[in-house]
Write an enzyme that holds these catalytic residues in place. Structure first.
Site, short mmCIF file in Angstrom:
data_model
loop_
_atom_site.label_atom_id
_atom_site.label_comp_id
_atom_site.label_asym_id
_atom_site.label_seq_id
_atom_site.Cartn_x
_atom_site.Cartn_y
_atom_site.Cartn_z
N GLN A 108 0.84 -1.19 0.00
CA GLN A 108 0.00 0.00 0.00
C GLN A 108 0.88 1.25 0.00
O GLN A 108 1.63 1.48 0.95
CB GLN A 108 -0.91 -0.02 1.24
CG GLN A 108 -1.83 1.17 1.39
CD GLN A 108 -2.50 1.18 2.74
OE1 GLN A 108 -1.90 0.79 3.74
NE2 GLN A 108 -3.75 1.60 2.80
N SER A 111 0.93 6.66 2.63
CA SER A 111 1.60 7.65 3.47
C SER A 111 2.87 8.19 2.81
O SER A 111 3.55 7.49 2.06
CB SER A 111 1.96 7.03 4.82
OG SER A 111 0.81 6.68 5.54
N SER A 143 4.59 -1.49 4.38
CA SER A 143 4.79 -2.89 4.74
C SER A 143 4.84 -3.74 3.49
O SER A 143 4.05 -3.55 2.55
CB SER A 143 3.65 -3.38 5.64
OG SER A 143 3.57 -2.62 6.81
N GLU A 226 -9.07 -1.63 5.65
CA GLU A 226 -7.80 -1.78 6.35
C GLU A 226 -8.03 -1.82 7.86
O GLU A 226 -7.47 -2.66 8.57
CB GLU A 226 -6.87 -0.63 5.99
CG GLU A 226 -5.55 -0.66 6.75
CD GLU A 226 -4.66 0.54 6.43
OE1 GLU A 226 -3.44 0.40 6.49
OE2 GLU A 226 -5.20 1.63 6.14
N GLU A 359 -5.02 9.18 16.89
CA GLU A 359 -5.60 10.53 16.98
C GLU A 359 -6.60 10.77 15.86
O GLU A 359 -7.70 11.30 16.08
CB GLU A 359 -4.47 11.57 16.92
CG GLU A 359 -3.56 11.59 18.14
CD GLU A 359 -2.55 10.44 18.16
OE1 GLU A 359 -1.94 10.22 19.22
OE2 GLU A 359 -2.37 9.78 17.13
#
Length: 389
Positions: A108, A111, A143, A226, A359
Site C-alpha cells: 500500500q 503515506s 509494509s 484496512e 488521533e
C-alpha cells in the site's frame, strides 16, 4: 447444498496431499470457495459473507494448503475489496485470482514523509502522457514493499483543486523501472517497513482504479477495510496477546501480585469486549461495506495490544527486558505470538500509527459515529498548490 458440503465435495475431487499447493488454491478459487461473498467467476458464489468461516473450517480440518494470509494480508484485506468495488471487469479478472492464491503480494503506497495523518495532503504527482501516467514522489511506512509485485497507490493529478479533490487511485507495478525500495529499520531491529521512491514511473491508464479525480473516494474503501482487517479479526476467547499473558499468569505463580491481578482482569474484560464487538462488526460486514465503526475496533486493538504487552513485561520483570536479537532482517510477516515479550512490547508501539493514527481515528469516531461537530479545517476549500508546504 450448504457451502460446507460444497467444500467437502471439492475435497473429494482434489487430493490434499497429492496436489501441488498452488494448483490446489487455484482450483479452490475457480470453484468459488475462496471468498464465497464475491461474484461467481471471481473466487466466490455470490453468497452471504457469513458462510465463509464454515468453508474455511472444512479446509482447515482436512489439512488443505492455505494462502498464508499473514503474508498477503494487504492484498486480501485492502486491495481485493477495493478492486472488487471500483475495478473494471478486466481488472478484477486480472488481479483477484493471483492475489488470493498468494502468487502476487501487494503493498500500500499511501503515506508520505509530509502526508501521514493528513493523508489528503500528499504530494506524489501523476501527470498524464498519452495512454500513460508519469508518477514521481516518495512513499513511506510501506509494509511488504520488499516482497510486493503490485501496489495500490494514491497520487495527485490536479494540484489546482482542494487536496481531497485532486487525487487519483492507481495500481503500480513494483517491478517497473524507477521504483526503488529501501528498508526502514524499526525499534525491533527489523525492517518490516520500507520507504519507496518513485521516479518517472509510467503507469498505463488501464491500471487506474475509479475515475480521474475520485481517488479519495476510492481510498476510503481501502482505509475502511484496512481498519477492519487490523482491528476486527476473528479470534477465540483468550486469543491473541491476552492469551499469551493469561497463560503466563497461570504458569508462573511467583510473578503474581494483587495489583497485577487487578490489571490483568481489567485487560481480560476489555479484550473480551473487543472480541465480541469484532464479531458484531463482521456480522455488519456480511450485509454490506464496512463503515466508520471499523475505526473504533482498530483504535481499541492498538490500545489493548500496547497495554497487554506492557503488562507482560511487568510480570516478567528483568527477564522481559531481553530482546531475542537485533539483526537487521526483512521479515515476510508480523508474528506476535512466535516472538519474545520484548519484541511484542516494542512492535506494539507501531499499532497506534499504522492503519491510521489513533488521533485521527478518534476524530473519525467522534464525527462519523457519535455525530459530534466536525473539526474546523481552514484548508478544506483551498487549492492544494496554495497550501503551505
Amino acid at each position: 447444498m450448504s457451502t460446507a458440503d460444497l467444500a467437502r465435495e471439492f475435497l473429494a475431487g482434489h487430493d490434499v496431499g497429492g496436489t501441488d499447493p498452488l494448483e490446489f488454491l487455484r482450483a479452490r478459487f475457480d470453484a468459488g470457495l475462496a471468498w464465497v461473498q464475491y461474484p461467481v467467476g471471481l473466487g466466490g458464489l455470490g453468497l452471504p459473507r457469513a458462510e465463509q468461516p464454515e468453508v474455511d473450517q472444512v479446509f482447515a480440518d482436512a489439512g488443505a494448503p492455505d494462502n498464508n494470509p499473514r503474508r498477503i494480508g494487504i492484498g486480501l484485506g485492502m486491495a481485493a475489496p477495493t478492486i472488487l468495488r471500483h475495478g473494471t471487469d478486466e481488472q478484477r479478472r486480472r488481479w483477484l485470482r493471483p492475489l488470493w492464491t498468494g502468487e502476487e503480494v501487494w503493498c500500500q503506497l499511501f503515506s508520505e514523509p509530509g502526508a501521514g495523518s493528513d493523508l489528503a495532503g500528499l504530494g506524489t504527482r501523476a501527470v498524464r502522457d498519452g495512454d500513460d501516467w508519469v508518477v514521481d514522489g516518495q512513499k513511506v511506512w510501506t509494509s511488504m514493499a520488499h516482497e510486493a509485485r503490485w501496489a495500490i497507490l494514491i497520487a495527485r493529478t490536479d494540484p489546482a483543486l482542494p487536496k481531497h479533490q485532486g487525487l487519483t487511485y492507481f495500481v503500480l507495478d513494483m517491478t517497473a523501472p524507477g521504483v526503488e525500495v529501501r528498508p526502514l529499520r524499526q525499534i525491533t531491529g527489523e525492517a518490516e517497513f520500507n520507504e519507496v521512491f518513485i521516479t518517472g514511473v509510467r503507469i498505463p491508464d488501464t491500471d487506474r482504479l475509479g475515475a480521474v479525480g475520485e481517488g479519495w473516494a476510492v481510498a476510503q474503501t481501502t482505509l475502511m477495510n484496512e481498519r477492519v482487517s487490523i482491528g476486527g479479526q476473528a479470534v477465540p476467547r483468550e486469543g491473541g496477546t491476552i492469551g499469551i499473558v493469561t497463560d503466563l499468569w497461570r504458569a508462573r505463580p511467583e510473578v503474581r501480585s494483587p495489583g497485577l491481578h487487578d490489571a490483568l482482569l481489567r485487560l481480560w474484560v476489555d479484550a473480551e469486549a473487543a472480541r465480541l464487538t469484532g464479531m458484531r462488526l463482521r456480522q455488519q460486514l456480511a450485509a454490506g461495506q464496512p463503515g466508520p465503526e471499523g475505526s473504533a475496533s482498530k483504535l481499541l486493538f492498538a490500545r489493548l495490544n500496547q497495554e497487554i504487552s506492557s503488562l507482560e513485561l511487568d510480570l516478567l520483570g528483568e527477564e522481559g527486558l531481553r530482546h531475542d536479537e537485533w539483526t537487521l532482517r526483512r521479515p515476510t510477516q508480523v508474528d506476535f505470538a512466535g516472538r519474545a515479550a520484548g519484541y511484542r512490547y516494542l512492535r506494539a508501539k507501531g499499532n497506534s500509527i499504522e492503519g491510521g493514527t489513533s488521533e485521527i481515528l478518534r476524530n473519525i469516531v467522534a464525527e462519523r459515529v457519535l455525530g459530534l461537530p466536525q473539526e474546523q479545517r481552514a484548508d478544506k476549500d483551498v487549492a492544494w498548490k496554495d497550501l503551505p508546504k
